[in-house]
Scaffold this motif. Structure first.
Motif, short mmCIF file in Angstrom:
data_model
loop_
_atom_site.label_atom_id
_atom_site.label_comp_id
_atom_site.label_asym_id
_atom_site.label_seq_id
_atom_site.Cartn_x
_atom_site.Cartn_y
_atom_site.Cartn_z
N GLU A 41 0.78 -1.27 -0.08
CA GLU A 41 -0.05 0.02 0.04
C GLU A 41 0.80 1.23 0.06
OE1 GLU A 41 -3.50 0.20 -0.25
OE2 GLU A 41 -3.50 -2.03 -0.56
N VAL A 42 1.83 1.14 0.80
CA VAL A 42 2.83 2.38 0.74
C VAL A 42 3.58 2.63 -0.40
CG1 VAL A 42 5.10 3.15 1.82
CG2 VAL A 42 3.15 2.14 3.36
N ASP A 43 3.89 1.34 -1.13
CA ASP A 43 4.42 1.76 -2.64
C ASP A 43 3.55 1.99 -3.21
OD1 ASP A 43 7.04 0.70 -1.65
OD2 ASP A 43 6.78 -1.26 -2.61
N LEU A 44 2.11 1.84 -3.55
CA LEU A 44 1.46 2.14 -4.57
C LEU A 44 1.18 3.82 -4.26
CD1 LEU A 44 -1.37 -0.50 -4.23
CD2 LEU A 44 0.06 0.14 -6.09
N LEU A 45 0.93 4.21 -2.92
CA LEU A 45 0.90 5.71 -2.76
C LEU A 45 2.17 6.56 -3.09
CD1 LEU A 45 -0.97 7.91 -1.90
CD2 LEU A 45 -0.45 7.46 0.43
N ALA A 46 3.24 6.05 -2.76
CA ALA A 46 4.58 6.71 -3.01
C ALA A 46 4.67 6.80 -4.51
CB ALA A 46 5.52 5.80 -2.32
N ASN A 47 4.21 5.94 -5.24
CA ASN A 47 4.28 6.16 -6.54
C ASN A 47 3.37 7.17 -7.39
OD1 ASN A 47 6.18 3.89 -7.07
ND2 ASN A 47 4.65 2.53 -7.30
N GLU A 48 2.69 7.51 -6.43
CA GLU A 48 1.65 8.82 -6.96
C GLU A 48 2.13 10.08 -6.54
OE1 GLU A 48 -1.17 8.37 -9.06
OE2 GLU A 48 -0.58 6.41 -9.20
#
Length: 122
Positions: A41-48
């Motif tokens: 979840e952190v990776d998904l948001l960080a990519n945004e």
């Protein structure tokens, strides 16, 4: 809990993900996430988010009533090289406006439920 000298929060989180990917990291209301799921979840948001962009301030504001979303947001912000400014969506509108204006932030993250109040601070 052991102490980690000179260990940043995000680095400590990554150590926990590697050591305990299936161990429970967050329990909040009806949500339960393992360290591995939380990292995803952190990776998904960080990519945004922008990555260490010198055109925006060094801090990103976070305002959400959801505790687990707050943790995800903080970790994503730290991963991308920023600091975070916590904003309580339950604060009075004038206090939110004052903190936002005084901090000179360029970017804020919020949940859909709390977005209207934060947007009215502009």
């Amino acid at each position: 809990m052991s102490t980690h000298k000179n260990c940043q929060l995000f680095e400590y989180f990554i150590c926990q993900v590697r050591k305990n990917p299936k161990k429970t990291a967050i329990i909040d209301s009806s949500v339960e996430l393992s360290y591995g799921e939380l990292a995803h979840e952190v990776d998904l948001l960080a990519n945004e988010l922008p990555y260490n962009d010198s055109n925006i301030s060094k801090f990103i504001a976070v305002s959400t009533s959801s505790r687990y979303q707050f943790v995800i947001a903080i970790l994503a912000i730290l991963k991308n090289g920023y600091g975070y400014l916590p904003l309580d969506p339950n604060w009075p509108l004038e206090r939110l406006k004052t903190v936002i204006l005084d901090s000179k932030i360029d970017l804020a993250m919020t949940s859909t439920d709390d977005a209207e109040k934060l947007l009215s601070c502009n």
